[in-house]
Design a protein around this motif. Structure first.
Motif, PDB file in Angstrom:
ATOM      1  N   ARG A  51       0.832  -1.194   0.000  1.00  0.00           N
ATOM      2  CA  ARG A  51       0.000   0.000   0.000  1.00  0.00           C
ATOM      3  C   ARG A  51       0.873   1.254   0.000  1.00  0.00           C
ATOM      4  O   ARG A  51       1.982   1.259   0.529  1.00  0.00           O
ATOM      5  CB  ARG A  51      -0.921   0.067   1.225  1.00  0.00           C
ATOM      6  N   LYS A  56      -3.616  12.221  -0.434  1.00  0.00           N
ATOM      7  CA  LYS A  56      -3.873  12.072   0.988  1.00  0.00           C
ATOM      8  C   LYS A  56      -4.996  12.999   1.445  1.00  0.00           C
ATOM      9  O   LYS A  56      -4.872  14.218   1.362  1.00  0.00           O
ATOM     10  CB  LYS A  56      -2.607  12.413   1.809  1.00  0.00           C
ATOM     11  N   PRO A  57      -6.092  12.405   1.902  1.00  0.00           N
ATOM     12  CA  PRO A  57      -7.186  13.240   2.401  1.00  0.00           C
ATOM     13  C   PRO A  57      -6.835  13.705   3.813  1.00  0.00           C
ATOM     14  O   PRO A  57      -6.874  12.922   4.741  1.00  0.00           O
ATOM     15  CB  PRO A  57      -8.359  12.257   2.429  1.00  0.00           C
ATOM     16  N   GLU A  89      -5.216   4.405  -2.387  1.00  0.00           N
ATOM     17  CA  GLU A  89      -6.500   5.023  -2.061  1.00  0.00           C
ATOM     18  C   GLU A  89      -7.010   5.863  -3.225  1.00  0.00           C
ATOM     19  O   GLU A  89      -6.252   6.637  -3.821  1.00  0.00           O
ATOM     20  CB  GLU A  89      -6.351   5.916  -0.818  1.00  0.00           C
ATOM     21  N   TRP A 108      -8.445   1.185  -2.235  1.00  0.00           N
ATOM     22  CA  TRP A 108      -9.254   1.311  -1.028  1.00  0.00           C
ATOM     23  C   TRP A 108      -9.916   2.690  -1.023  1.00  0.00           C
ATOM     24  O   TRP A 108      -9.425   3.626  -1.642  1.00  0.00           O
ATOM     25  CB  TRP A 108      -8.465   1.023   0.246  1.00  0.00           C
ATOM     26  N   GLY A 110     -11.095   5.621   1.466  1.00  0.00           N
ATOM     27  CA  GLY A 110     -10.708   6.074   2.810  1.00  0.00           C
ATOM     28  C   GLY A 110     -11.900   6.507   3.656  1.00  0.00           C
ATOM     29  O   GLY A 110     -13.009   6.735   3.150  1.00  0.00           O
ATOM     30  N   ALA A 111     -11.621   6.623   4.953  1.00  0.00           N
ATOM     31  CA  ALA A 111     -12.683   6.938   5.926  1.00  0.00           C
ATOM     32  C   ALA A 111     -13.371   8.272   5.634  1.00  0.00           C
ATOM     33  O   ALA A 111     -14.564   8.426   5.880  1.00  0.00           O
ATOM     34  CB  ALA A 111     -12.072   6.968   7.324  1.00  0.00           C
ATOM     35  N   ARG A 112     -12.598   9.224   5.092  1.00  0.00           N
ATOM     36  CA  ARG A 112     -13.198  10.532   4.817  1.00  0.00           C
ATOM     37  C   ARG A 112     -14.031  10.527   3.542  1.00  0.00           C
ATOM     38  O   ARG A 112     -14.799  11.453   3.305  1.00  0.00           O
ATOM     39  CB  ARG A 112     -12.106  11.613   4.756  1.00  0.00           C
ATOM     40  N   LYS A 137     -12.949   1.391   3.781  1.00  0.00           N
ATOM     41  CA  LYS A 137     -12.725   1.677   5.199  1.00  0.00           C
ATOM     42  C   LYS A 137     -14.010   2.173   5.831  1.00  0.00           C
ATOM     43  O   LYS A 137     -14.862   2.759   5.151  1.00  0.00           O
ATOM     44  CB  LYS A 137     -11.635   2.740   5.333  1.00  0.00           C
ATOM     45  N   ARG A 167     -10.920   0.670  10.641  1.00  0.00           N
ATOM     46  CA  ARG A 167      -9.821   1.574  11.029  1.00  0.00           C
ATOM     47  C   ARG A 167     -10.197   2.415  12.245  1.00  0.00           C
ATOM     48  O   ARG A 167      -9.564   3.417  12.553  1.00  0.00           O
ATOM     49  CB  ARG A 167      -9.362   2.452   9.852  1.00  0.00           C
ATOM     50  N   HIS A 204      -4.196   2.938  12.051  1.00  0.00           N
ATOM     51  CA  HIS A 204      -5.061   4.110  12.216  1.00  0.00           C
ATOM     52  C   HIS A 204      -5.928   4.018  13.460  1.00  0.00           C
ATOM     53  O   HIS A 204      -6.374   5.041  13.961  1.00  0.00           O
ATOM     54  CB  HIS A 204      -5.898   4.348  10.951  1.00  0.00           C
ATOM     55  N   GLU A 230       0.692   0.231   8.370  1.00  0.00           N
ATOM     56  CA  GLU A 230       1.601   1.192   7.744  1.00  0.00           C
ATOM     57  C   GLU A 230       3.053   0.892   8.107  1.00  0.00           C
ATOM     58  O   GLU A 230       3.400   0.787   9.292  1.00  0.00           O
ATOM     59  CB  GLU A 230       1.223   2.614   8.176  1.00  0.00           C
ATOM     60  N   ASP A 241       1.513  10.623   9.398  1.00  0.00           N
ATOM     61  CA  ASP A 241       1.293   9.523  10.357  1.00  0.00           C
ATOM     62  C   ASP A 241       2.586   8.878  10.872  1.00  0.00           C
ATOM     63  O   ASP A 241       2.666   7.647  11.003  1.00  0.00           O
ATOM     64  CB  ASP A 241       0.379   8.442   9.737  1.00  0.00           C
TER      65      ASP A 241
HETATM   66  C1  PEP Z   1      -4.552   5.997   5.211  1.00  0.00           C
HETATM   67  O1  PEP Z   1      -4.793   4.801   5.029  1.00  0.00           O
HETATM   68  O2  PEP Z   1      -3.420   6.487   5.188  1.00  0.00           O
HETATM   69  C2  PEP Z   1      -5.690   6.874   5.569  1.00  0.00           C
HETATM   70  C3  PEP Z   1      -5.736   8.158   5.268  1.00  0.00           C
HETATM   71  O3  PEP Z   1      -6.600   6.202   6.265  1.00  0.00           O
HETATM   72  P1  PEP Z   1      -8.070   6.599   6.800  1.00  0.00           P
HETATM   73  O4  PEP Z   1      -8.889   6.851   5.576  1.00  0.00           O
HETATM   74  O5  PEP Z   1      -8.433   5.352   7.531  1.00  0.00           O
HETATM   75  O6  PEP Z   1      -7.913   7.786   7.699  1.00  0.00           O
END
Ligand code: PEP
Ligand code: MN
Length: 368
Positions: A51, A56-57, A89, A108, A110-112, A137, A167, A204, A230, A241
């Motif tokens: 991964r 990046k959100p 992502e 994937w 992401g959570a957001r 996620k 997560r 996470h 990660e 992170d």
């Molecule tokens: C990630 O996997 O780096 C990430 C941003 O994860 P999440 O969407 O779970 O915050």
């Protein structure tokens, strides 16, 4: 609401009967960082998939937002030279298209993104007709419906290689975890979709690398299907992170320490013992139900009394005092404060509902 999803069942994923490990940095930073991390992961012989986040959100706009599409060739190089499957992502149709053009077929959400049905639908539309794998996620907050909705949207687009990643959930206040695991939500997801592969993302949930071994083991104990963790060649210098990343070798050590569990592990002489214990639990649960029934009957009587005296249903001082006393009693019996608090909040809510029905049947009718 239970809806069917048409997916490749968890026991048919090609992992050679082992848990699926997805590992790699939070973000792709430089070609060297990506490649060295992948190489060292491959050498551990544990990672199946690699991964790295390109887009990046981030919660705040001044944080590192990823290197973007420029890292796509870095990822395809990893695949070429290490054989690891690449997953990244995606948060928009543009991301999906850019990945598909370079041959990346594992994504994937992401959570957001999961929190937003428009975003999920846009991604689902872009995936329509593709032979891709998608892991979703959980949304940032503890809303199982949103998580299910995202899985359904992507499944409706024809994606059958579908899975979920737990997560953790954002909750207000200070907690040992960056995101609260709230395992009961995962249990409910598994109950609704027993065939759905569910992975755990201890990185996470934890937010700090020291808690990863505990959470990774918990994922096995909860019969999950693997992990997304990660890993970075220089975790402390990571651009995002940093606190929760581990080196590939640390990851290897963490996984070496895991105790395997099996749903149907051979019990040999212990089979009878387990059955006896389960019988006892069944009997006690029956008693608990009877006790709850009696308790609710008393609530009905209190409701009648309050109605005749025009008294408010909620008596805050009584509730405060009661909760405090229950927690203290529970503590003496070795029961956790948080467990007693949640249990009696639920009981009290039901008691209030019963009394409302008695004092104000019309209001109760409208609520339905
Ligand atoms: C990630 O996997 O780096 C990430 C941003 O994860 P999440 O969407 O779970 O915050
Ligand atoms: Mn991350």
């Amino acid at each position: 609401m239970k809806t069917d999803i048409n997916i490749v069942p968890r026991d048919k994923w090609k992992t050679g009967g082992r848990q699926l490990l997805i590992a790699g940095p939070c973000s792709a930073e430089t070609e060297e960082q990506v490649f060295q991390t992948a190489l060292r992961l491959q050498r551990t012989g544990r990672a199946f998939w690699f991964r790295a986040g390109l887009w990046k959100p981030r919660t705040r706009p001044d944080a590192f937002e990823g290197v973007g599409a420029k890292a796509l060739p870095w990822l395809t190089r990893v695949n070429r030279e290490t054989g690891l499957t690449i997953i990244t992502e995606v948060a928009s149709a543009k991301h999906v298209e850019a990945c598909l053009q370079t041959g990346i077929r594992h994504f994937w959400i992401g959570a957001r993104s999961t929190v937003n049905p428009f975003t999920v639908q846009e991604i689902a539309d872009a995936l329509k007709g593709t032979d891709t794998t998608v892991l979703i996620k959980n949304p940032i907050h503890a809303d199982l419906q949103l998580w299910l909705g995202a899985l359904e949207r992507v499944n409706k687009a024809g994606i059958t290689h579908l899975g979920a990643i737990h997560r953790g959930f954002h909750v207000h206040g200070n907690h040992p975890f960056r995101n609260h695991p709230l395992w009961e939500i995962v249990v409910e997801l598994k109950r609704l979709h027993p065939n759905l592969p569910v992975l755990c993302d201890p990185s996470h949930i934890a937010g700090q690398r020291e808690l990863i071994p505990y959470l990774a083991q918990k994922a096995i104990d909860m019969d999950l299907d693997g992990w997304m963790i990660e890993a970075h060649v220089q975790p402390d210098l990571a651009w995002s992170d940093a606190r929760q990343q581990v080196t590939p070798e640390m990851l290897n050590e963490i996984l070496e320490g895991m105790v395997e569990r099996k749903k149907d592990a051979p019990l040999n002489g212990s089979k009878e013992k387990l059955e006896q214990l389960r019988d006892k639990i069944n009997a006690l649960d029956e008693e608990l139900l009877q006790a709850f029934r009696s308790r609710m009957q008393l609530s009905e009587q209190i409701g009648e009394l309050k109605k005749s005296k025009n008294m408010t249903i909620l008596q805050l001082s009584r509730w405060d005092e009661m909760l405090e006393q229950r927690i203290a009693n529970g503590r003496m019996l070795g029961l956790k404060d948080e467990f007693i608090k949640r249990l009696f909040e639920l009981v009290h809510d039901e008691s209030i509902r019963i009394q409302t029905e008695i004092l104000n049947p019309v209001l109760q009718e409208e609520k339905k």
